[in-house]
Scaffold this active site. Structure first.
Site, PDB file in Angstrom:
ATOM      1  N   ARG A   1     -12.818 -10.522  13.184  1.00  0.00           N
ATOM      2  CA  ARG A   1     -13.598 -10.359  11.962  1.00  0.00           C
ATOM      3  C   ARG A   1     -13.183  -9.089  11.234  1.00  0.00           C
ATOM      4  NH1 ARG A   1     -14.318 -14.703  13.039  1.00  0.00           N
ATOM      5  NH2 ARG A   1     -16.203 -15.944  13.326  1.00  0.00           N
TER       6      ARG A   1
ATOM      7  N   HIS B   1     -26.228 -10.038  15.454  1.00  0.00           N
ATOM      8  CA  HIS B   1     -24.916  -9.495  15.110  1.00  0.00           C
ATOM      9  C   HIS B   1     -24.277  -8.745  16.273  1.00  0.00           C
ATOM     10  CE1 HIS B   1     -26.702 -10.146  11.066  1.00  0.00           C
ATOM     11  NE2 HIS B   1     -25.535 -10.738  10.932  1.00  0.00           N
TER      12      HIS B   1
ATOM     13  N   TYR C   1     -26.180 -21.930   4.547  1.00  0.00           N
ATOM     14  CA  TYR C   1     -26.210 -20.556   4.032  1.00  0.00           C
ATOM     15  C   TYR C   1     -25.055 -20.351   3.039  1.00  0.00           C
ATOM     16  CZ  TYR C   1     -25.477 -15.531   3.900  1.00  0.00           C
ATOM     17  OH  TYR C   1     -25.262 -14.254   3.474  1.00  0.00           O
TER      18      TYR C   1
ATOM     19  N   ASN D   1     -35.358 -21.012  -0.620  1.00  0.00           N
ATOM     20  CA  ASN D   1     -35.463 -19.564  -0.862  1.00  0.00           C
ATOM     21  C   ASN D   1     -34.228 -19.022  -1.593  1.00  0.00           C
ATOM     22  OD1 ASN D   1     -36.854 -16.977  -0.378  1.00  0.00           O
ATOM     23  ND2 ASN D   1     -35.052 -16.514   0.857  1.00  0.00           N
TER      24      ASN D   1
ATOM     25  N   ASN E   1     -40.262  -9.412  -0.329  1.00  0.00           N
ATOM     26  CA  ASN E   1     -41.463 -10.072   0.209  1.00  0.00           C
ATOM     27  C   ASN E   1     -41.814  -9.541   1.604  1.00  0.00           C
ATOM     28  OD1 ASN E   1     -39.593 -11.255   1.868  1.00  0.00           O
ATOM     29  ND2 ASN E   1     -39.906 -13.353   1.143  1.00  0.00           N
TER      30      ASN E   1
ATOM     31  N   ALA F   1     -21.224 -22.464  17.568  1.00  0.00           N
ATOM     32  CA  ALA F   1     -20.842 -23.478  16.569  1.00  0.00           C
ATOM     33  C   ALA F   1     -20.594 -22.814  15.217  1.00  0.00           C
ATOM     34  CB  ALA F   1     -21.952 -24.513  16.443  1.00  0.00           C
TER      35      ALA F   1
ATOM     36  N   GLN G   1     -22.883 -11.218  25.499  1.00  0.00           N
ATOM     37  CA  GLN G   1     -22.078 -12.426  25.649  1.00  0.00           C
ATOM     38  C   GLN G   1     -20.937 -12.425  24.634  1.00  0.00           C
ATOM     39  OE1 GLN G   1     -24.954 -15.670  25.261  1.00  0.00           O
ATOM     40  NE2 GLN G   1     -24.972 -15.776  27.499  1.00  0.00           N
ATOM     41  N   ILE G   2     -19.761 -12.791  25.102  1.00  0.00           N
ATOM     42  CA  ILE G   2     -18.634 -13.033  24.191  1.00  0.00           C
ATOM     43  C   ILE G   2     -18.594 -14.535  23.946  1.00  0.00           C
ATOM     44  CG2 ILE G   2     -16.122 -12.997  23.957  1.00  0.00           C
ATOM     45  CD1 ILE G   2     -16.006 -10.472  25.587  1.00  0.00           C
TER      46      ILE G   2
ATOM     47  N   TYR H   1     -31.316  -4.738   5.034  1.00  0.00           N
ATOM     48  CA  TYR H   1     -30.249  -3.894   5.599  1.00  0.00           C
ATOM     49  C   TYR H   1     -29.310  -3.361   4.509  1.00  0.00           C
ATOM     50  CZ  TYR H   1     -25.969  -2.973   8.376  1.00  0.00           C
ATOM     51  OH  TYR H   1     -24.841  -2.424   8.931  1.00  0.00           O
TER      52      TYR H   1
HETATM   53  N1  UDP Z   1     -20.356 -12.583  18.754  1.00  0.00           N
HETATM   54  C1  UDP Z   1     -20.286 -12.596  20.141  1.00  0.00           C
HETATM   55  N2  UDP Z   1     -21.432 -12.312  20.835  1.00  0.00           N
HETATM   56  C2  UDP Z   1     -22.622 -12.023  20.232  1.00  0.00           C
HETATM   57  C3  UDP Z   1     -22.674 -12.015  18.806  1.00  0.00           C
HETATM   58  C4  UDP Z   1     -21.513 -12.298  18.107  1.00  0.00           C
HETATM   59  O1  UDP Z   1     -19.244 -12.848  20.731  1.00  0.00           O
HETATM   60  O2  UDP Z   1     -23.620 -11.808  20.929  1.00  0.00           O
HETATM   61  C5  UDP Z   1     -19.127 -12.866  17.983  1.00  0.00           C
HETATM   62  C6  UDP Z   1     -19.249 -14.025  17.025  1.00  0.00           C
HETATM   63  O3  UDP Z   1     -18.878 -15.234  17.676  1.00  0.00           O
HETATM   64  C7  UDP Z   1     -18.271 -13.632  15.921  1.00  0.00           C
HETATM   65  C8  UDP Z   1     -18.302 -12.107  15.940  1.00  0.00           C
HETATM   66  O4  UDP Z   1     -18.872 -11.743  17.189  1.00  0.00           O
HETATM   67  O5  UDP Z   1     -16.971 -14.042  16.245  1.00  0.00           O
HETATM   68  C9  UDP Z   1     -19.159 -11.522  14.840  1.00  0.00           C
HETATM   69  O6  UDP Z   1     -20.405 -12.182  14.854  1.00  0.00           O
HETATM   70  P1  UDP Z   1     -21.627 -11.707  13.970  1.00  0.00           P
HETATM   71  O7  UDP Z   1     -22.781 -12.599  14.285  1.00  0.00           O
HETATM   72  O8  UDP Z   1     -21.825 -10.231  14.139  1.00  0.00           O
HETATM   73  O9  UDP Z   1     -21.137 -11.915  12.462  1.00  0.00           O
HETATM   74  P2  UDP Z   1     -20.580 -13.232  11.716  1.00  0.00           P
HETATM   75  O10 UDP Z   1     -19.088 -13.191  11.867  1.00  0.00           O
HETATM   76  O11 UDP Z   1     -21.199 -14.426  12.356  1.00  0.00           O
HETATM   77  O12 UDP Z   1     -21.002 -13.018  10.322  1.00  0.00           O
END
Ligand code: UDP
Length: 323
Positions: A221, A190, A142, A93, A33, A281, A206-207, A12
């Site tokens: 974020r 994401h 990670y 990796n 790869n 989590a 989902q939130i 990406y």
């Molecule tokens: N998030 C969410 N629902 C989803 C995916 C992500 O509510 O289906 C929330 C996640 O908990 C975080 C924010 O969106 O607070 C951004 O998540 P993402 O996975 O895009 O990036 P990260 O912050 O994990 O790098």
């Protein structure tokens, strides 16, 4: 013309950087790869070498075939949840793979590397906005692996005169303006692509938690357009002889999950269904970058990262995606 090895160049952020390198007259060579990368994401005529970072012989051959001026190193696994369940995969990796790459570089006399690091090296924030001096206590494999490599760089600089810049990304998002390339993860985890997919379907996004200590209860974020990230890598190549260390790449602006959904509704012109789910989590309530150092040292001028531009570009890509 500068020849730049781009590992993970079919991914990406890598592919957006390759596109801009080519447009600016550099000669990028991609090593990937293709486990997660997409051949289709590369501009025509960009050399693609299919090599895995575990393959020390393959790396040696790569550095014998080309004379690289510098390396931009994206290649890594990047699913935080998976790194907790399967840390061996990530350390092997991302950490050992990078050590192999550094061995091949140094053997060939290539001493400049721009590296994809992450705000996940900080762990749970002790204060925001997070500056580069914030303590680094990653809470997943990670982030821990990326931090290990940052420390390797500091030692290799002292011992072998390695020149390095570690770019600590906040939330990469969006797609290039002409929508020829964009975000394509499988599985997609994401927020922005999932919100846009919800807009195209009758399934809710989902939130992950609405009881955080933030203004609207959802996580905050710092979203940064992938082309602004790409620009920062190219600027990093230009300053790597005089600056070595880490730089945060974010906008310094916090956007909540609910605000993303609202902004997506405005861009798409359609209601986005959502449901409140359990917290995920390892999600801190708020991650926002202090970016003054990147702006100062790189002369970086992020141009595409207001949230409407990010989401509109991601939406153009979602509607027309080729891969
Ligand atoms: N998030 C969410 N629902 C989803 C995916 C992500 O509510 O289906 C929330 C996640 O908990 C975080 C924010 O969106 O607070 C951004 O998540 P993402 O996975 O895009 O990036 P990260 O912050 O994990 O790098």
């Amino acid at each position: 013309m500068k020849t730049i090895l781009v590992t993970g160049g079919a991914g990406y952020i890598g592919s957006h950087t390759v596109k801009r390198l080519s447009a600016l007259g550099y000669a990028p060579v991609v090593a990937d790869n293709l486990v997660y990368g997409h051949k289709e994401a590369l501009p025509q005529n960009t050399p693609l070498e299919i090599v895995d970072l575990a393959d020390r012989g393959g790396l040696k051959a790569l550095f014998a075939k080309y004379k690289f001026d510098a390396v931009i190193h994206f290649a890594a696994y990047a699913y935080v949840g998976e790194s907790v369940a399967n840390p061996a995969k990530y350390y092997r990796n991302n950490v050992i793979g990078t050590l192999n790459l550094l061995d091949a570089m140094l053997e060939a006399g290539v001493k400049k590397i721009v590296f994809s690091s992450t705000c996940a090296t900080y762990g749970e924030p002790q204060y925001t906005p997070i500056d580069e001096a914030h303590p680094q206590n990653p809470i997943n494999a990670y982030g821990a692996g990326k931090l290990m490599i940052e420390r390797v760089f500091a030692d290799y600089k002292r011992a072998y005169d390695l020149r390095y810049i570690a770019l600590r990304y906040f939330n990469a998002a969006g797609a290039t303006a002409d929508a020829t390339i964009g975000e394509s993860h499988n599985p997609e985890t994401h927020l922005i692509p999932l919100v846009l997919r919800a807009a195209q379907s009758d399934k809710p996004v989902q939130i992950f938690g609405d009881d955080y200590d933030t203004a609207d209860g959802t996580c905050v974020r710092d979203y940064i357009h992938v082309d602004d990230l790409a620009d920062a890598h190219i600027l990093a190549l230009k300053v790597i002889d005089r600056y070595n260390g880490a730089l945060n790449l974010g906008m310094g602006v916090g956007v909540s999950v609910r605000e993303i959904i609202n902004a997506a509704q405005a861009v798409v012109g359609k209601k986005v269904l959502f449901e409140i789910a359990k917290r995920r989590a390892g999600d801190p309530a708020k991650l926002v970058a202090a970016n003054a150092k990147a702006i100062d040292i790189l002369g970086w001028n992020p141009r595409y990262s207001d949230i409407e531009t990010i989401i509109a570009s991601a939406w153009n890509w979602e509607k027309s995606r080729r891969f």
